[in-house]
Design a protein around this motif. Structure first.
Motif, PDB file in Angstrom:
ATOM      1  N   ILE A 108      64.159  11.563  37.252  1.00  0.00           N
ATOM      2  CA  ILE A 108      64.167  10.140  37.588  1.00  0.00           C
ATOM      3  C   ILE A 108      62.724   9.687  37.800  1.00  0.00           C
ATOM      4  CG2 ILE A 108      64.969   8.375  39.193  1.00  0.00           C
ATOM      5  CD1 ILE A 108      67.417  10.033  39.716  1.00  0.00           C
ATOM      6  N   ASP A 109      62.248   8.858  36.867  1.00  0.00           N
ATOM      7  CA  ASP A 109      60.871   8.359  36.908  1.00  0.00           C
ATOM      8  C   ASP A 109      60.845   7.094  37.753  1.00  0.00           C
ATOM      9  OD1 ASP A 109      58.362   7.331  36.455  1.00  0.00           O
ATOM     10  OD2 ASP A 109      58.393   7.636  34.288  1.00  0.00           O
ATOM     11  N   LEU A 110      60.145   7.143  38.887  1.00  0.00           N
ATOM     12  CA  LEU A 110      60.087   6.005  39.807  1.00  0.00           C
ATOM     13  C   LEU A 110      58.912   5.070  39.513  1.00  0.00           C
ATOM     14  CD1 LEU A 110      60.881   7.859  43.170  1.00  0.00           C
ATOM     15  CD2 LEU A 110      62.442   6.488  41.779  1.00  0.00           C
ATOM     16  N   GLY A 111      58.129   5.380  38.459  1.00  0.00           N
ATOM     17  CA  GLY A 111      56.932   4.591  38.196  1.00  0.00           C
ATOM     18  C   GLY A 111      56.946   3.797  36.909  1.00  0.00           C
ATOM     19  N   GLY A 112      57.642   4.299  35.887  1.00  0.00           N
ATOM     20  CA  GLY A 112      57.678   3.579  34.612  1.00  0.00           C
ATOM     21  C   GLY A 112      56.310   3.462  33.983  1.00  0.00           C
ATOM     22  N   HIS A 113      55.856   2.220  33.782  1.00  0.00           N
ATOM     23  CA  HIS A 113      54.529   1.962  33.214  1.00  0.00           C
ATOM     24  C   HIS A 113      53.585   1.365  34.258  1.00  0.00           C
ATOM     25  CE1 HIS A 113      55.649   3.036  29.178  1.00  0.00           C
ATOM     26  NE2 HIS A 113      56.576   2.107  29.097  1.00  0.00           N
ATOM     27  N   THR A 114      53.801   1.667  35.546  1.00  0.00           N
ATOM     28  CA  THR A 114      52.937   1.127  36.594  1.00  0.00           C
ATOM     29  C   THR A 114      51.753   2.063  36.851  1.00  0.00           C
ATOM     30  OG1 THR A 114      54.238   2.180  38.349  1.00  0.00           O
ATOM     31  CG2 THR A 114      54.882  -0.045  37.678  1.00  0.00           C
ATOM     32  N   MET A 115      50.844   1.615  37.700  1.00  0.00           N
ATOM     33  CA  MET A 115      49.620   2.360  37.970  1.00  0.00           C
ATOM     34  C   MET A 115      49.912   3.775  38.492  1.00  0.00           C
ATOM     35  SD  MET A 115      46.412   1.295  40.439  1.00  0.00           S
ATOM     36  CE  MET A 115      46.128  -0.217  39.521  1.00  0.00           C
ATOM     37  N   GLY A 116      49.276   4.758  37.878  1.00  0.00           N
ATOM     38  CA  GLY A 116      49.420   6.139  38.323  1.00  0.00           C
ATOM     39  C   GLY A 116      50.586   6.868  37.697  1.00  0.00           C
ATOM     40  N   ALA A 117      51.510   6.124  37.074  1.00  0.00           N
ATOM     41  CA  ALA A 117      52.672   6.764  36.452  1.00  0.00           C
ATOM     42  C   ALA A 117      52.237   7.550  35.216  1.00  0.00           C
ATOM     43  CB  ALA A 117      53.714   5.718  36.068  1.00  0.00           C
ATOM     44  N   ARG A 118      53.031   8.560  34.854  1.00  0.00           N
ATOM     45  CA  ARG A 118      52.684   9.406  33.710  1.00  0.00           C
ATOM     46  C   ARG A 118      53.919   9.617  32.824  1.00  0.00           C
ATOM     47  NH1 ARG A 118      49.747  14.469  36.401  1.00  0.00           N
ATOM     48  NH2 ARG A 118      49.932  15.240  34.273  1.00  0.00           N
ATOM     49  N   PRO A 119      54.322   8.556  32.111  1.00  0.00           N
ATOM     50  CA  PRO A 119      55.488   8.682  31.238  1.00  0.00           C
ATOM     51  C   PRO A 119      55.309   9.711  30.133  1.00  0.00           C
ATOM     52  CG  PRO A 119      54.348   6.601  30.842  1.00  0.00           C
ATOM     53  CD  PRO A 119      53.754   7.193  32.086  1.00  0.00           C
ATOM     54  N   ALA A 120      54.057  10.075  29.842  1.00  0.00           N
ATOM     55  CA  ALA A 120      53.812  11.087  28.803  1.00  0.00           C
ATOM     56  C   ALA A 120      54.449  12.427  29.165  1.00  0.00           C
ATOM     57  CB  ALA A 120      52.316  11.261  28.581  1.00  0.00           C
ATOM     58  N   ILE A 121      54.632  12.687  30.468  1.00  0.00           N
ATOM     59  CA  ILE A 121      55.302  13.933  30.869  1.00  0.00           C
ATOM     60  C   ILE A 121      56.705  13.973  30.279  1.00  0.00           C
ATOM     61  CG2 ILE A 121      56.248  15.235  32.817  1.00  0.00           C
ATOM     62  CD1 ILE A 121      53.898  14.186  34.509  1.00  0.00           C
ATOM     63  N   LEU A 122      57.428  12.863  30.430  1.00  0.00           N
ATOM     64  CA  LEU A 122      58.801  12.832  29.940  1.00  0.00           C
ATOM     65  C   LEU A 122      58.875  12.674  28.430  1.00  0.00           C
ATOM     66  CD1 LEU A 122      60.655  10.819  32.738  1.00  0.00           C
ATOM     67  CD2 LEU A 122      60.288  13.287  32.514  1.00  0.00           C
ATOM     68  N   SER A 123      57.777  12.253  27.797  1.00  0.00           N
ATOM     69  CA  SER A 123      57.780  12.182  26.327  1.00  0.00           C
ATOM     70  C   SER A 123      57.897  13.571  25.711  1.00  0.00           C
ATOM     71  CB  SER A 123      56.518  11.480  25.813  1.00  0.00           C
ATOM     72  OG  SER A 123      55.379  12.323  25.886  1.00  0.00           O
TER      73      SER A 123
END
Length: 231
Positions: A108-123
């Protein structure tokens, strides 16, 4: 949706990896990813949820992407998880490998595309189910995010065509909150806050750079439409 898809295609790696199969655990293993496990609004909303999370059928992991600010909130959050992993020094690929190794069933990603988030991990597709929740209540524009947890106001089902994720509704509000948080003591009176004694009060506590001209126009029309109201 178009803008976010373009961003994801340009900015995030798309490794050729297969979605892992679900593991057979005694308990479903949930990993919450956030850069804001610290003195931050996300933590103020979620702290009690982590503490009261059902442990009968779930194991709850914290995956921290951001700094340790040494705050009481940070200590409370670390204590609230069954296991807590600080991955800020790890690469996206290494963090994804950790999630696979931990056999996390639901990320569960609580940040999405906000500051500090790292969606690349889930990519890198480390988990069988990957979810967008709370911090970014819009589409992530990514085919590696399966669901967005929302409600009928934040993301009505008729907006599904504009989300790459499948919309899932919580019954009332999508936003968790901490019932143990202390309020102002004593709370100020309306007069002390410079407000009229009567009338509905609209409030905004966001950073001022989030107040755009179209949004301000809506607010002004709301004030006209609700007699006696103030902002």
């Amino acid at each position: 949706l178009r803008y976010t898809r373009n961003y994801v295609e340009d900015a995030l790696p798309r490794p050729s990896v297969r979605k892992p199969a679900s593991c057979r655990h005694e308990k479903i293993r949930i990993g919450y990813l956030s850069a804001d496990f610290r003195n931050h609004a996300t933590a103020y909303l979620m702290a009690e949820l982590f503490e009261r999370h059902s442990r009968s059928g779930f194991e709850v992991l914290g995956i921290s992407l951001g700094p340790d600010d040494g705050s009481a909130m940070r200590a409370r959050l670390v204590k609230s998880f069954d296991r807590f992993h600080d991955v800020r020094a790890q690469s996206d690929e290494a963090a994804a490998k950790l999630l696979r190794a931990l056999e996390v069933d639901i990320a569960i990603d609580l940040g999405g595309h906000t500051m500090g988030a790292r969606p690349a991990i889930l990519s890198h597709r480390p988990c069988p189910v990957q979810v967008n929740y709370l911090g970014y209540p819009g589409t992530m524009g990514a085919d590696f995010i399966d669901y967005i947890i929302a409600d009928r106001i934040v993301a009505p089902f008729d907006r599904q065509p504009f989300f790459t994720e499948k919309i899932v509704h919580l019954p009332d509000s999508y936003q968790a909150n901490d019932s143990t948080r202390a309020g102002a003591a004593p709370p100020p009176s309306r007069r002390e806050a410079g407000l009229p004694e009567r009338g509905f009060v609209f409030c905004c506590f966001n950073n001022n750079w989030k107040i755009t001209a179209p949004l301000f126009d809506i607010w002004m029309r709301l004030l006209v439409g609700v007699p006696g109201s103030v902002l």
